[in-house]
Scaffold this active site. Structure first.
Site: not given
Length: 625
Positions: A29, A105-106, A161, A460, A463-464, A533
């Protein structure tokens, strides 16, 4: 030392897009802010504000010191931490050239932000702290630059420098970096020593490094020749069908390769329809020819069936067409990439359904090592096989960013989750074709006196689902229907025996069951599928395999507390004890259907009642004309 060759220099007034990147605290920057300052692109009022902010943030520093990073680090968090988080874009110009620069960004966690900036850049300015040399972030960013098709890198060895402007330190870093960039396929490498805070070799050449005789950074960027041309053959994605009235039909888009002239023969891909260009229409009048980068409307000498997403190509050298590819994928979402989950793939103006069918390996972006992987997490890169639901026209990313670059979109949240670069079409995509059969599912169903359906029971564990489906099948069989039950537990004894219960395995489990149920519907059967599922994306994938009306989602809605109380297989007890991991409802989520065709609220109702509700719905549907 590193002087630009004559072939690399031009007097140019065109636009150059570049990024600045490198490790944290390398001074990206600061360098960019100093570059803007030296180019005379910082207004007086902004310089005054910069002086005030610099004194406020650096109380003990020289009052004449300007913190140039404040010109580009616009977020409060960036200023407080002294780092770049988001990609900051800036526009500036000199007498020789216009520029759009992205300050990237780094930090490793912001790799996706860096990749976003690199995807549109022609050149990368990579900073290296002269005291530190090449670091992990330097290697990662250079790899991503290469992956994104950047062919020119300017290596700026910063903070000279602080090492007393030593030539030997600079030369050692340059030698190491050249080896890295060349290994990654980047051959346009230009190096220079800088001290961004003091302005050495940024806007003007520095007298503090007499051993360096090359240009300053600004001069380098002004004179760098970059070939931004994509395909040498004519290519234009259709963005819009331009039909203002019944007398005019044109196809609007921006050329992403080559040139087109009035009278040229072209093809519309992927359907490969031929036509001849009759007119090239623009807002400023008709043209005899158009070149890459121009936005035009093409009018043909004959009617064609073309729409948004199609590619208009040279008839003599059309683009490749395929539906399966090898590609690099950079994952950009906090939720992992799961193989065989369906996403939207958007490439140019075309959007199709896509699945990552295999992760061949993931790439350690820090070392470029190839690692085995079953998933990709945030900021990881993988080399993958991709399967689309239809063929598209494409070119490898190395030849065309437009026709080889894509993004993946989550179909539930519409969030962009990945970017990718097509490498080549898999051979099987052109070798495997659909075989026509005279007997189809409608004929097969008619021979059984029924319409084929898929009843997809979800809910679930406990659940049946299987209990209700079994009762439904008994009733349908008594009514003379031909049925079959695909039960998730039974399938795990054979077809899905090799799958576990991780998120990746659940996605593959549902995919296989969905494909088998699709075949059974094609056979004219009424198939009842009983699988938990748990993910909405996979149930949507299953639904889309079928024609409208063939897929009936049955949500067996039993509260978790009641499922745990039933616990016929003892699984909830084991899950609560930590003996089973990734158990739906306990430590793995269940995404309940929002618009199921049949919603069975099972709390307090007998299975027979639920089954009868399904039968009545189905029989009523099958008996309707």
């Amino acid at each position: 030392m590193d002087i630009l060759q004559a072939s690399d220099v031009q007097a140019s007034t065109d636009l150059l897009r570049f990024i600045t990147c490198g490790s944290v605290d390398d001074g990206k920057s600061t360098l960019l802010g100093r570059l803007l300052y030296d180019a005379g692109m910082v207004p007086d009022d902004q310089i005054a504000a910069l002086k005030r902010d610099s004194r406020r943030l650096h109380v003990d520093a020289d009052e004449d010191l300007l913190d140039f990073s404040l010109l580009t680090d616009g977020l409060d968090a960036e200023r407080e931490q002294g780092i770049t988080i988001d990609v900051a874009y800036r526009y500036f110009q000199t007498g020789r050239r216009s520029f759009i620069v992205a300050d990237c960004p780094g930090h490793e966690q912001y790799t996706r932000n860096m990749a976003t900036g690199a995807s549109q850049a022609d050149v990368a300015v990579v900073l290296v702290d002269a005291r530190q040399g090449l670091l992990t972030q330097t290697r990662r960013h250079t790899y991503i630059c290469a992956l994104m098709g950047i062919k020119h890198v300017v290596l700026a060895v910063n903070k000279m420098d602080l090492v007393d402007y030593r030539q030997d330190i600079y030369a050692a870093i340059v030698t190491e970096y050249r080896a890295l960039a060349t290994q990654l396929g980047i051959h346009g490498i230009h190096c220079l020593p800088v001290a961004a805070l003091l302005g050495d070799n940024v806007g003007q050449r520095s007298a503090r490094m007499p051993w360096y005789s090359g240009p300053a950074l600004l001069e380098t960027l002004e004179s760098l020749v970059v070939d931004t041309a994509q395909s040498s053959d004519f290519r234009m994605p259709v963005q819009w069908v331009n039909r203002p009235d019944a007398s005019f039909r044109g196809y609007a888009g921006t050329l992403c390769g080559g040139r087109v002239r009035v009278g040229d023969e072209v093809v519309i891909q992927p359907a490969m329809q031929g036509a001849r260009v009759q007119r090239i229409v623009t807002a400023d009048g008709d043209l005899h020819q158009a070149v890459e980068g121009q936005a035009v409307t093409l009018v043909f000498d004959t009617e064609v069936d073309a729409s948004r997403g199609d590619i208009i190509s040279s008839a003599g050298r059309p683009a490749e067409v395929a539906d399966q590819f090898a590609a690099h994928v950079l994952w950009m979402s906090g939720e992992a990439l799961l193989p065989n989950r369906t996403y939207w793939l958007k490439m140019g103006t075309r959007t199709v359904n896509a699945r990552i069918t295999a992760i061949k390996h993931k790439v350690d972006v820090n070392t470029q090592a190839h690692l085995a992987a079953r998933r990709l997490d945030l900021n990881e890169v993988g080399y993958c096989n991709i399967d689309l639901d239809r063929s598209i026209a494409f070119e490898p990313y190395r030849q065309s960013r437009t026709l080889g670059g894509f993004i993946l979109i989550d179909r539930q949240t519409h969030a962009t989750v990945a970017c990718g670069m097509l490498d080549f079409a898999l051979r099987r995509s052109s070798n495997v074709h659909w075989q026509h059969l005279d007997i189809d599912k409608k004929i097969r169903g008619a021979s059984k006196g029924q319409q084929a359906r898929c009843l997809w029971f979800t809910g679930l564990s406990g659940a049946g689902k299987s209990t209700v489906a079994n009762l439904v099948e008994r009733r349908l069989h008594a009514l003379g229907y031909h049925t079959y039950v695909l039960d998730g537990d039974n399938l795990r004894h054979g077809l899905n025996k090799d799958l576990g219960f991780t998120a990746e395995a659940r996605v593959e489990n549902v995919r296989r069951v969905a494909e088998v149920s699709h075949l059974m519907v094609d056979a004219g059967l009424i198939v009842l599928v009983c699988v938990i599922s748990p993910f909405a994306a996979e149930r949507q994938f299953a639904r889309e395999l079928f024609d409208d009306g063939e897929f009936v989602e049955v949500f067996v809605d039993t509260p978790l507390a009641e499922c745990e109380q039933r616990d016929p297989k003892g699984l909830y007890r084991k899950a609560r004890a930590g003996e089973i991991r990734n158990f739906t409802g306990i430590d793995s989520p269940y995404e309940a259907p929002e618009r199921a065709e049949i919603h069975l609220r099972a709390d307090g109702r007998k299975a027979e009642q639920l089954a009868e509700e399904v039968v009545q719905h189905l029989v009523g549907e099958l008996s309707s004309p």
